[in-house]
Design a protein around this motif. Structure first.
Motif, PDB file in Angstrom:
ATOM      1  N   ASN A 298       0.834  -1.411   0.015  1.00  0.00           N
ATOM      2  CA  ASN A 298       0.159   0.064  -0.090  1.00  0.00           C
ATOM      3  C   ASN A 298       0.916   1.130  -0.010  1.00  0.00           C
TER       4      ASN A 298
ATOM      5  N   ASP B   4       5.307   5.939   4.913  1.00  0.00           N
ATOM      6  CA  ASP B   4       5.597   6.579   3.519  1.00  0.00           C
ATOM      7  C   ASP B   4       5.599   8.011   3.380  1.00  0.00           C
TER       8      ASP B   4
ATOM      9  N   THR C 170     -12.212   0.916  -0.317  1.00  0.00           N
ATOM     10  CA  THR C 170     -11.170   1.325  -1.279  1.00  0.00           C
ATOM     11  C   THR C 170     -11.486   2.527  -1.900  1.00  0.00           C
ATOM     12  N   THR C 171     -10.073   3.222  -2.193  1.00  0.00           N
ATOM     13  CA  THR C 171     -10.173   4.248  -3.234  1.00  0.00           C
ATOM     14  C   THR C 171      -9.534   4.137  -4.547  1.00  0.00           C
ATOM     15  N   LYS C 172      -9.208   2.776  -4.723  1.00  0.00           N
ATOM     16  CA  LYS C 172      -8.545   2.426  -6.024  1.00  0.00           C
ATOM     17  C   LYS C 172      -9.363   1.734  -6.807  1.00  0.00           C
TER      18      LYS C 172
ATOM     19  N   LEU D 292      -9.764  -4.021  -3.862  1.00  0.00           N
ATOM     20  CA  LEU D 292     -10.739  -5.024  -3.311  1.00  0.00           C
ATOM     21  C   LEU D 292     -11.017  -4.256  -2.075  1.00  0.00           C
ATOM     22  N   GLY D 293      -9.978  -3.391  -1.206  1.00  0.00           N
ATOM     23  CA  GLY D 293     -10.500  -3.232   0.060  1.00  0.00           C
ATOM     24  C   GLY D 293     -10.375  -4.172   0.794  1.00  0.00           C
TER      25      GLY D 293
ATOM     26  N   LEU E 188      -6.259  -4.068   4.269  1.00  0.00           N
ATOM     27  CA  LEU E 188      -6.116  -3.477   5.751  1.00  0.00           C
ATOM     28  C   LEU E 188      -7.122  -4.313   6.817  1.00  0.00           C
TER      29      LEU E 188
HETATM   30  P1  ADP Z   1      -7.008  -1.969  -1.378  1.00  0.00           P
HETATM   31  O1  ADP Z   1      -5.546  -1.553  -1.322  1.00  0.00           O
HETATM   32  O2  ADP Z   1      -7.179  -2.838  -2.100  1.00  0.00           O
HETATM   33  O3  ADP Z   1      -7.772  -0.418  -1.838  1.00  0.00           O
HETATM   34  P2  ADP Z   1      -6.650  -1.642   1.404  1.00  0.00           P
HETATM   35  O4  ADP Z   1      -7.710  -1.992   2.532  1.00  0.00           O
HETATM   36  O5  ADP Z   1      -5.441  -2.119   1.328  1.00  0.00           O
HETATM   37  O6  ADP Z   1      -7.554  -2.134   0.004  1.00  0.00           O
HETATM   38  O7  ADP Z   1      -6.646  -0.279   1.367  1.00  0.00           O
HETATM   39  C1  ADP Z   1      -7.741   0.567   1.596  1.00  0.00           C
HETATM   40  C2  ADP Z   1      -7.538   1.934   1.026  1.00  0.00           C
HETATM   41  O8  ADP Z   1      -6.774   2.554   1.993  1.00  0.00           O
HETATM   42  C3  ADP Z   1      -7.029   2.020  -0.134  1.00  0.00           C
HETATM   43  O9  ADP Z   1      -7.865   2.228  -1.200  1.00  0.00           O
HETATM   44  C4  ADP Z   1      -6.476   3.412   0.006  1.00  0.00           C
HETATM   45  O10 ADP Z   1      -7.251   4.214  -0.351  1.00  0.00           O
HETATM   46  C5  ADP Z   1      -5.915   3.591   1.521  1.00  0.00           C
HETATM   47  N1  ADP Z   1      -4.742   3.322   1.911  1.00  0.00           N
HETATM   48  C6  ADP Z   1      -4.168   2.095   2.467  1.00  0.00           C
HETATM   49  N2  ADP Z   1      -2.814   2.611   2.672  1.00  0.00           N
HETATM   50  C7  ADP Z   1      -2.472   3.574   2.157  1.00  0.00           C
HETATM   51  C8  ADP Z   1      -1.301   4.359   2.306  1.00  0.00           C
HETATM   52  N3  ADP Z   1      -0.071   3.926   2.577  1.00  0.00           N
HETATM   53  N4  ADP Z   1      -1.065   5.728   1.633  1.00  0.00           N
HETATM   54  C9  ADP Z   1      -2.414   6.220   1.004  1.00  0.00           C
HETATM   55  N5  ADP Z   1      -3.632   5.608   1.354  1.00  0.00           N
HETATM   56  C10 ADP Z   1      -3.681   4.278   1.446  1.00  0.00           C
END
Ligand code: ADP
Length: 727
Positions: free
Chosen positions: A631, A663, A682-684, A688-689, A692
């Motif tokens: 991430n 980071d 998720t913001t991507k 998949l969200g 975490l």
């Molecule tokens: P995914 O990576 O599939 O979106 P995650 O549960 O890993 O799902 O992350 C959820 C969301 O948290 C991400 O979509 C992102 O927006 C945010 N995120 C996680 N880690 C970071 C990071 N190191 N810097 C910025 N945003 C992050």
């Protein structure tokens, strides 16, 4: 209002208490009302007495004047008779014709003046020389043989001693015939003058009997019947005119000599006999008196002092007006009756008013008790707050919530009772209510004593008819329990949703693992076949054999990771082994090293110098760390400029081992933060969200924690802790 009427109907008004109160208040009011009546009655009675007294004084004065004038008339008549020529001739020459002429003159006089009873000439020897007297039929001249010797009689002896020109006046008494008081009573006054012949020789006396009856009747008639009685008293204190026949002229009757005012009322008599005039308030009535000397000069008559005998000049009578108390009382009684009727009406009114007021007061009290009872048993805070923001009333619930007796809450400022925090929350609404606007709101309030409370509040302004806001009624429902239940319900729903999603993820993971395992197993099998081929065909090519072996190892590692994750997600299984967190970190970073290089991200490893030993499943923990690092790499690559760096550090905190991933990426948007660790957030575009969410599940399953905080440069720091093993 129908509601008020209905409420009135439900209250019980205690009749006996109303009656007692009405009686008491009525009595007090009647007593107070009675005072002016009594004063007025008192004044009226006094005024009546005063009037009676003034009138009586007038009567007394009139009485003494009448008496004096009458007597002076008698004296002047006698003078006239003693000056007559017939008498002078007779005195010069006592012959029968002269006597006859004189007698005829006197008879004519008597006929003209009915107030006289007798006229006599008594010679110096005491013998009556001429006597004319009144009979039942007329006037009679006494025959010579009827003439009597009056020597020794008091009036004869007294008059014979007088000088020429002097007058004798006897006491006023009753005529006596043959030693008996003549009936009907004949009040008589004898008035005499001494006679002298021309040569100065004493020639006897001339005497008239004056009938005082008419004069006394005139006196008696001075006062109207039913009012005062006029009394005439002689100098010895006997009544000549008095309260009754039996006491009048008592000195004339030997058996009645004690019936005098002097004997009966010695105190009264003492004043009458020593004072010239006055008023006496006796036990039985009001007495106004005046002593007068009828023949003294100065009472308006022509009598000259030197002409009077000393006894006559000094003889006096007392005229008195006696007003019996009974007469005064009758007037007072009449007055009292009038006053009593008026008073009774007023007192009746007072009692009715008192009863009405008592009823209203008791009914209001009962009503207020009922309302208080109702308000006290409402499971809410009910209070009345005045315009000065002070409690005027609080119900019992306040005591329960604030743990303070009501008496200590009433009249205290709202701010003081509920505390600064709660007051700050309520103030804008209080202002609205005091501006006359009803307010309703829900709030979470931190009360000074009662602590955190969820409340539903209504402020109802109390507006006076003129529009002025006197205060407001506050009704506050404590909905803390309800809100907590709602929160719990929401939480539960979320958990259920979460569990459902996790279950489906578990299913998915199982399927994926199954699908992926097939080709991996195939890969491993192909690798084994390839190795066998290499050994058979080119046994010296150890490098190729090594590479194939490495592929097989990695494939097996992937297979193991998938299996571990599947088992964890599906059944929550963890294979604990004692391990060093530093090692897990190093292994994990090795796996992303290539990725980092290709993305031009610098991964900095800062490990604790000491081993950080924990009981953990290295495969799962490694996945967790890898998630965070990936991430982080993804995040830094999205930010165009600046340092592209991911720092992974480990350290010991107390007994725990801590791994932080920091980071230089753009950081988190605020709306993501609260739901960061939830699944499917998720913001991507292709995210998949799950990352975490699974990472946190893994760490918490190890008894550790995963936290997020903003990094100093604006990026993210994710920190996980795992409980350490005591070495
Ligand atoms: P995914 O990576 O599939 O979106 P995650 O549960 O890993 O799902 O992350 C959820 C969301 O948290 C991400 O979509 C992102 O927006 C945010 N995120 C996680 N880690 C970071 C990071 N190191 N810097 C910025 N945003 C992050």
């Amino acid at each position: 209002m129908p509601s008020a009427a209905a409420l009135t109907g439900t209250v019980h008004v205690p009749t006996s208490q109303v009656l007692v109160r009405a009686l008491f208040v009525g009595l007090v009011a009647s007593a107070l009302i009675g005072v002016p009546f009594v004063l007025r009655y008192w004044n009226e009675v006094k005024a009546a007495q005063r009037d009676a007294l003034i009138e009586d004084r007038h009567h007394v004065e009139l009485g003494s004047r009448i008496t004096a004038q009458t007597l002076q008339a008698v004296v002047s008549d006698l003078r006239y008779l003693s000056d007559q020529n017939e008498l002078k001739e007779l005195l010069a020459e006592d012959t029968a014709p002269h006597r006859t002429r004189l007698a005829q003159e006197h008879a004519a006089f008597l006929r003209q003046k009915p107030e006289y009873d007798q006229v006599r000439w008594i010679g110096a020897d005491g013998w009556e020389k001429a006597r004319v007297h009144r009979t039942a039929t007329g006037v009679e001249i006494a025959l010579p043989n009827q003439l009597q010797n009056k020597t020794g009689r008091y009036y004869f002896d007294a008059t014979m001693k007088l000088e020429e020109g002097q007058v004798y006046v006897s006491a006023l008494d009753l005529n006596v015939e043959r030693d008996r008081v003549e009936e009907p009573r004949k009040p008589t006054l004898r008035v005499a003058v001494p006679l002298f012949a021309s040569d100065g020789r004493r020639a006897g006396i001339l005497i008239v009997n004056f009938l005082a009856g008419p004069m006394l009747a005139e006196l008696r008639a001075l006062t109207p019947p039913g009012g005062s009685n006029i009394w005439l008293l002689n100098a010895e204190g006997y009544w000549l005119l008095g309260p009754g026949d039996d006491v009048e002229w008592a000195f004339m009757y030997p058996d009645r000599v004690d019936r005098s005012l002097a004997v009966r009322e010695p105190d009264v008599w003492r004043r009458l006999s020593t004072e010239i005039q006055g008023d006496i308030d006796t036990a039985t009535g009001l007495l106004t008196f005046e002593r007068f000397y009828p023949l003294r000069p100065g009472r308006g008559a022509a009598t000259r002092a030197r002409e009077l005998a000393t006894s006559a000049a000094d003889s006096y009578w007392i005229v008195a007006a006696y007003l019996p108390r009974a007469v005064l009382g009758a007037h007072a009684r009449e007055l009292a009756q009038q006053q009593l009727v008026a008073y009774a009406l007023m007192a009746g009114l007072a009692f009715s008013a008192a009863a009405g007021l008592a009823y209203l007061s008791f009914r209001n009290r009962a009503l207020s008790q009922l309302v208080s009872h109702v308000v006290d048993h409402v499971p809410a805070l009910v209070s009345y707050v005045d315009a000065g923001e002070r409690y005027r009333f609080v119900n019992r619930y306040y005591e329960t919530l604030f743990g303070t007796p009501r008496s200590q809450l009433v009249s205290r400022p709202v701010r003081e009772v509920i505390g600064e925090a709660a007051y700050a929350e309520a103030l804008p609404r209080i202002r609205t209510a005091l501006a006359g606007e009803p307010v309703s709101f829900e709030a979470a309030i931190e009360y000074s004593k009662a602590g955190h409370r969820d409340v539903s509040v209504t402020y109802a302004p109390d507006v006076a008819p003129g529009g002025r806001v006197r205060g407001f009624i506050a009704v506050i429902n404590d909905i803390t329990a309800q809100k907590a239940a709602e929160r719990r319900e929401r939480e539960r729903m979320r958990e259920v949703a979460h569990a459902t999603r996790l279950a489906s993820v578990g299913e998915l993971a199982t399927q994926i693992a199954h699908e992926v395992n097939q080709p991996i197993t195939a890969m491993v099998t192909y690798c084994a076949a390839a190795q066998r081929n290499v050994q058979a065909e080119s046994p010296n090519n150890t490098r190729l054999a090594g590479l194939i072996g490495a592929i097989a190892d990695e494939a097996q590692r992937v297979s193991a990771v998938i299996r571990r994750l599947r088992d964890f997600v599906r059944k929550g299984e963890i294979a604990f082994v004692a391990t060093d967190v530093n090692e897990i970190v190093t292994d994990s970073l090795r796996l992303v090293a290539g990725e980092a290089v290709s993305q031009q991200v610098q991964v900095v490893e800062q490990l604790a110098t000491e081993p950080l030993r924990v009981m953990a499943d290295p495969v799962l923990v490694s996945q967790a760390i890898l998630n965070l690092v990936r991430n982080a790499i993804e995040a830094v690559t999205t930010s165009a400029a600046g340092r592209h760096e991911v720092r992974v550090a480990t350290r010991r905190t107390g007994h725990a081992a801590e791994v932080s991933v920091t980071d230089t990426g753009p950081g988190l948007s605020p709306e993501v933060v609260p739901r960061l660790f939830e699944a499917f957030v998720t913001t991507k575009p292709n995210g998949l969200g799950m990352g975490l969410s699974i990472t946190r599940s893994i760490i918490e399953a190890h008894g550790g924690q995963l936290r997020y905080c903003e990094a100093p440069g604006g990026g993210c720091t994710f920190t996980l802790t795992l409980p350490g093993i005591d070495s």
